[in-house]
Design an enzyme around this catalytic site. Structure first.
Site, PDB file in Angstrom:
ATOM      1  N   GLU A 226     -41.705  56.660 -62.928  1.00 59.15           N
ATOM      2  CA  GLU A 226     -41.886  58.102 -62.760  1.00 59.15           C
ATOM      3  C   GLU A 226     -43.077  58.496 -63.623  1.00 59.15           C
ATOM      4  O   GLU A 226     -42.973  58.565 -64.848  1.00 59.15           O
ATOM      5  CB  GLU A 226     -40.623  58.853 -63.189  1.00 59.15           C
ATOM      6  CG  GLU A 226     -39.378  58.477 -62.404  1.00 59.15           C
ATOM      7  CD  GLU A 226     -39.403  58.964 -60.964  1.00 59.15           C
ATOM      8  OE1 GLU A 226     -40.378  59.661 -60.579  1.00 59.15           O
ATOM      9  OE2 GLU A 226     -38.472  58.657 -60.216  1.00 59.15           O
ATOM     10  N   CYS A 260     -44.378  66.873 -66.236  1.00 58.42           N
ATOM     11  CA  CYS A 260     -45.122  66.008 -65.318  1.00 58.42           C
ATOM     12  C   CYS A 260     -45.344  66.650 -63.955  1.00 58.42           C
ATOM     13  O   CYS A 260     -46.289  66.294 -63.251  1.00 58.42           O
ATOM     14  CB  CYS A 260     -44.413  64.667 -65.164  1.00 58.42           C
ATOM     15  SG  CYS A 260     -42.717  64.794 -64.553  1.00 58.42           S
TER      16      CYS A 260
END
Length: 483
Positions: A226, A260
């Site tokens: 991720e 993010c």
């Protein structure tokens, strides 16, 4: 509640074990547990985790406040709630996830019964980041436990109070042979990555993600990565501008931009740019205060995690201003507090570093456009982002962008909140990530999908050698009519 013997707490701590000792302990236990760690044991483990988190919520809030002044409400919403939701979702659906799946019959193997079974991968490593250190340690843990694995968690050393608390929570809830926490710096991560884990779940930057994947290749461990990237926001001429501003301000400036999937930059059509900018600035003032002093005092505004990241963000800001960027809001910093106030920039050009690096902080460039094709080209010319956001009331406009760009996910008339949807996969594409997390997708990431084919009255043996004239005829018929 009666806890299964496999989950009984041991009077030991991962702190007293080396990474290798923890791995070996879990490897032996995982092998012994295979086929015996069923739905009852997995749900018991998830219940233990949930009860411990709920009981220690005040400590979680305090730890994140100590690490980078994360507001209590933000901790509850973005750190604790997603984990508890993930636990509840797994408990409700685990029976279905674990159930063997029937597969349609195939004429080529007529007389057989085919199915899929989900088995634990074994001993798994979770390397968590600093920006959401609690959520991104325990969220993947929920998936790993639901799939029946043993787990080592390596929390980030950049949020030391939270890392220590994560270790304490894990030791309270689990034995070391099921879940362990190993703390330390990058050298400890390298030591862990040298071990032959069965699966590695990493959350962090693309640069480090490549190193994790390289290390995993040496033992052929599967990975979930991720990562991140420059997630663009595109505002069309028909957008609801107040709604867009509210979503962008929340998505960008929560956690001080250290998210993010935060909007990295905004493309806004030139015909509405001035109006949007005015609404955006008013929304920032409404949420965080009218000036530097008020924003500094705001109880709802986080800080940058450490001096290194503060200096990086300040350098991006300084470079942009020196090259002609106009500050529409903010622009002030205080190194003593690692404070960068919500900052909006216009007149951003290709010469500026902020146009090329992932910002990962509270700087929001506004880029005007006339032709949507030029925006799509710019998005496609860069690395595939983890998220892409579109604000528009025109379905054709939205569908055109969704169809012609590639990203880990798309949010339409919202930002960031897709992370909270338990039935959607969460993950990136190429540079922004590999594999998916959350819900059944997280369960499958930590599971081996094992095909099982059972002979009932198969005639495939008629095609075995020796290849007599009759067998050759049967092979010819098979190839002719089943190809």
């Amino acid at each position: 509640m009666t806890i299964p013997i496999s989950l009984a707490k041991l009077n030991s701590s991962a702190d007293t074990h080396s990474a290798l000792e923890v791995f070996n302990l879990q490897k032996v236990a995982s092998s012994a547990r295979r086929g015996k760690f069923g739905i009852a044991e997995r749900i018991a483990a998830l219940n233990l985790l949930k009860e411990t988190i709920q009981r220690r919520e005040p400590e979680i809030i305090a730890a994140l406040a100590a690490d980078f002044r994360k507001p209590a409400s933000e901790v509850k919403l973005t750190e604790i709630f997603p984990v508890l939701q993930e636990i509840n979702h797994a408990k409700r659906n685990l029976k279905d996830w674990m159930k063997p799946r029937r597969v349609r019959a195939a004429l080529s193997v007529a007389g057989t019964r085919a199915g899929l079974r989900y088995e634990p991968k074994g001993v798994c490593l979770i390397i968590a980041p600093w920006n959401y250190p609690f959520n991104l340690s325990f969220g993947p843990l929920v998936s790993a436990l639901a799939a029946g694995n043993s787990v080592v968690i390596k929390p980030s050393e950049l949020t030391p109070h939270t890392a220590t608390l994560i270790g304490s929570i894990v030791r309270e809830a689990f034995s070391v042979d099921l879940v362990a926490v190993v703390e330390g710096d990058a050298a400890v991560s390298q030591e862990l990555l040298a071990l032959p884990f069965d699966h590695i779940f990493f959350t962090g930057s693309p640069r480090v993600g490549k190193l994790v994947m390289e290390a995993a290749s040496k033992t052929l461990a599967s990975v979930t990565l991720e990562l991140g990237g420059k997630s663009p926001t595109i505002i069309g001429p028909t957008a609801n501008l107040p709604k867009a501003a509210r979503n962008i301000v929340w998505g960008k400036f929560s956690n001080n931009g250290q998210t993010c999937i935060a909007p990295d930059h905004v493309f806004v059509h030139r015909c509405i740019a001035q109006k949007f900018n005015e609404i955006l600035v008013k929304e920032i003032v409404r949420v965080y205060g009218k000036d530097f002093a008020a924003q500094r005092r705001s109880a709802d505004y986080c800080r940058i995690v450490n001096d290194q990241h503060f200096n990086r963000i300040n350098k991006l800001l300084t470079d942009a201003k020196a090259k002609g960027a106009k500050i529409l809001q903010g622009g002030q910093v205080d190194a003593t507090e690692r404070l960068v106030v919500p900052t909006v920039l216009s007149n951003v050009t290709a010469a500026m570093d902020i146009n090329h690096e992932e910002i990962f902080g509270p700087l929001l460039p506004i880029i005007e456009y006339d032709d949507i094709d030029s925006v799509i080209k710019r998005v496609n010319d860069g690395d595939k982002p983890l998220a892409l956001y579109v604000f528009s009331e025109d379905k054709q406009f939205v569908n055109n962008i969704v169809a012609r760009t590639s990203s880990g996910s798309v949010g339409v008339n919202l930002s960031v909140v897709h992370f909270l949807h338990p039935n959607l996969p969460f993950g990136g594409v190429n540079n922004s990530g590999i594999g998916s997390a959350h819900g059944v997708y997280g369960f499958r990431a930590f599971s081996h999908e094992k095909p099982v084919l059972i002979d009932k009255f198969s005639i495939t043996h008629w095609l075995f050698p020796p290849y007599t004239k009759k067998v050759k005829q049967l092979i010819g018929i098979t190839v002719k009519y089943l190809s």
